[in-house]
Motif scaffolding. Structure first.
Motif, PDB file in Angstrom:
ATOM      1  N   TYR A  19       2.981   6.844  -2.475  1.00  0.00           N
ATOM      2  CA  TYR A  19       3.272   6.197  -1.206  1.00  0.00           C
ATOM      3  C   TYR A  19       4.741   6.416  -0.879  1.00  0.00           C
ATOM      4  O   TYR A  19       5.590   6.454  -1.795  1.00  0.00           O
ATOM      5  CB  TYR A  19       2.979   4.703  -1.287  1.00  0.00           C
ATOM      6  CG  TYR A  19       1.522   4.365  -1.541  1.00  0.00           C
ATOM      7  CD1 TYR A  19       0.593   4.376  -0.511  1.00  0.00           C
ATOM      8  CD2 TYR A  19       1.090   4.024  -2.828  1.00  0.00           C
ATOM      9  CE1 TYR A  19      -0.733   4.058  -0.749  1.00  0.00           C
ATOM     10  CE2 TYR A  19      -0.241   3.704  -3.074  1.00  0.00           C
ATOM     11  CZ  TYR A  19      -1.150   3.724  -2.020  1.00  0.00           C
ATOM     12  OH  TYR A  19      -2.458   3.418  -2.268  1.00  0.00           O
ATOM     13  N   PRO A  20       5.088   6.532   0.402  1.00  0.00           N
ATOM     14  CA  PRO A  20       6.490   6.802   0.772  1.00  0.00           C
ATOM     15  C   PRO A  20       7.484   5.786   0.211  1.00  0.00           C
ATOM     16  O   PRO A  20       8.592   6.137  -0.176  1.00  0.00           O
ATOM     17  CB  PRO A  20       6.449   6.762   2.304  1.00  0.00           C
ATOM     18  CG  PRO A  20       5.053   7.126   2.660  1.00  0.00           C
ATOM     19  CD  PRO A  20       4.200   6.530   1.583  1.00  0.00           C
ATOM     20  N   ASP A  21       7.073   4.512   0.144  1.00  0.00           N
ATOM     21  CA  ASP A  21       7.997   3.463  -0.298  1.00  0.00           C
ATOM     22  C   ASP A  21       7.909   3.152  -1.786  1.00  0.00           C
ATOM     23  O   ASP A  21       8.679   2.349  -2.303  1.00  0.00           O
ATOM     24  CB  ASP A  21       7.741   2.180   0.505  1.00  0.00           C
ATOM     25  CG  ASP A  21       6.313   1.669   0.355  1.00  0.00           C
ATOM     26  OD1 ASP A  21       5.432   2.479  -0.001  1.00  0.00           O
ATOM     27  OD2 ASP A  21       6.094   0.470   0.585  1.00  0.00           O
TER      28      ASP A  21
END
Length: 253
Positions: A19-21
């Motif tokens: 996930y990007p975060d």
């Protein structure tokens, strides 16, 4: 090359996903599920087990690797799949039976044969007398039974279940596990089941895989006889398997 008749029913090949975060949360995950088999994923919160379930079901797309169901690449959920999550998510304005029939009614008129099958599933879950009730009239355990019947109404080849019994009290959970196993055996349904409960995993599964930091340990074969009986939970063999999984989990700290 593996012949089509010997290929695994559901196969996860070297899956990676992030996930990007959060960065990468699934790392090189491989798994094979046979027809009618129950495979449980266990692990601490945040270990990646729910992400693996979503990848296997086509709810997420792997950034590397491949998911195949019956030899075909999975790119989205298919009619061969059923889903049960922690919350039953029943529609309060529909009757119990109409909630079960919802996956069919979304695609056209429900036939008398399909309605009869929905009633049969509810009877098998001990809810025959509640077909006309609304969800708010049911207990939490009864709502979970309705959710399982709804997942089975399309006669899926595989069920994806994400901690569906976690919010229930111990007695209700034990009863529901028993009835769930009976239904799966009756319909030869394969199951990929996410749980944080070691005893639940040992009781339900043919194989259990421990996840830690996005990686999957080699599956532990649960060599307990079927059909599973509640008294099995108190046997030395059952407790030894639970202890083995607990020790493996503690070793990942």
């Amino acid at each position: 090359m593996m012949r089509p008749d010997t290929m695994p029913f559901l196969q996860l090949n070297a899956l990676h996903f992030g996930y990007p975060d959060r960065g990468e949360v699934v790392r090189d995950v491989c798994l094979q599920l046979a027809p009618g088999e129950i495979h449980c994923l266990i692990g601490r919160s945040g270990c990646g087990k729910t992400t693996v379930l979503k990848l296997a079901a086509g709810l997420l797309t792997p950034q590397q690797g491949l998911v195949q169901l019956k030899g075909q690449t999975v790119q989205q959920p298919t009619s061969d799949m059923g889903f049960v999550f922690q919350s039953p998510t029943l529609l309060e304005w529909l009757s119990v039976l109409d909630n079960v029939l919802l996956p069919l009614s979304l695609h056209g008129s429900v036939t008398d044969t399909q309605r009869a099958y929905g009633e049969q599933l509810l009877a098998q879950m001990g809810l025959a007398a509640l077909c006309d009730d609304k969800p708010q009239q049911l207990s939490g355990g009864q709502q979970s039974r309705v959710a399982i019947a709804r997942a089975l109404i399309t006669r899926p080849a595989v069920l994806f279940m994400d901690e569906p019994f976690a919010a229930l009290d111990a007695i209700t959970r034990d009863e529901l596990q028993r009835d769930f196993l009976a239904l799966c055996q009756a319909h030869s349904t394969a199951v990929l089941f996410v749980t944080h409960d070691i005893a639940e995993a040992v009781y339900l599964a043919d194989h259990v895989s421990l996840m830690h930091a996005g990686r999957m340990q080699a599956p532990l074969h649960i060599a307990l006889p079927r059909p599973r009986q509640g008294v099995m939970r108190y046997t030395p063999a059952f407790n030894a398997l639970c202890e083995q999984l607990r020790n493996t989990m503690d070793a990942t700290l």
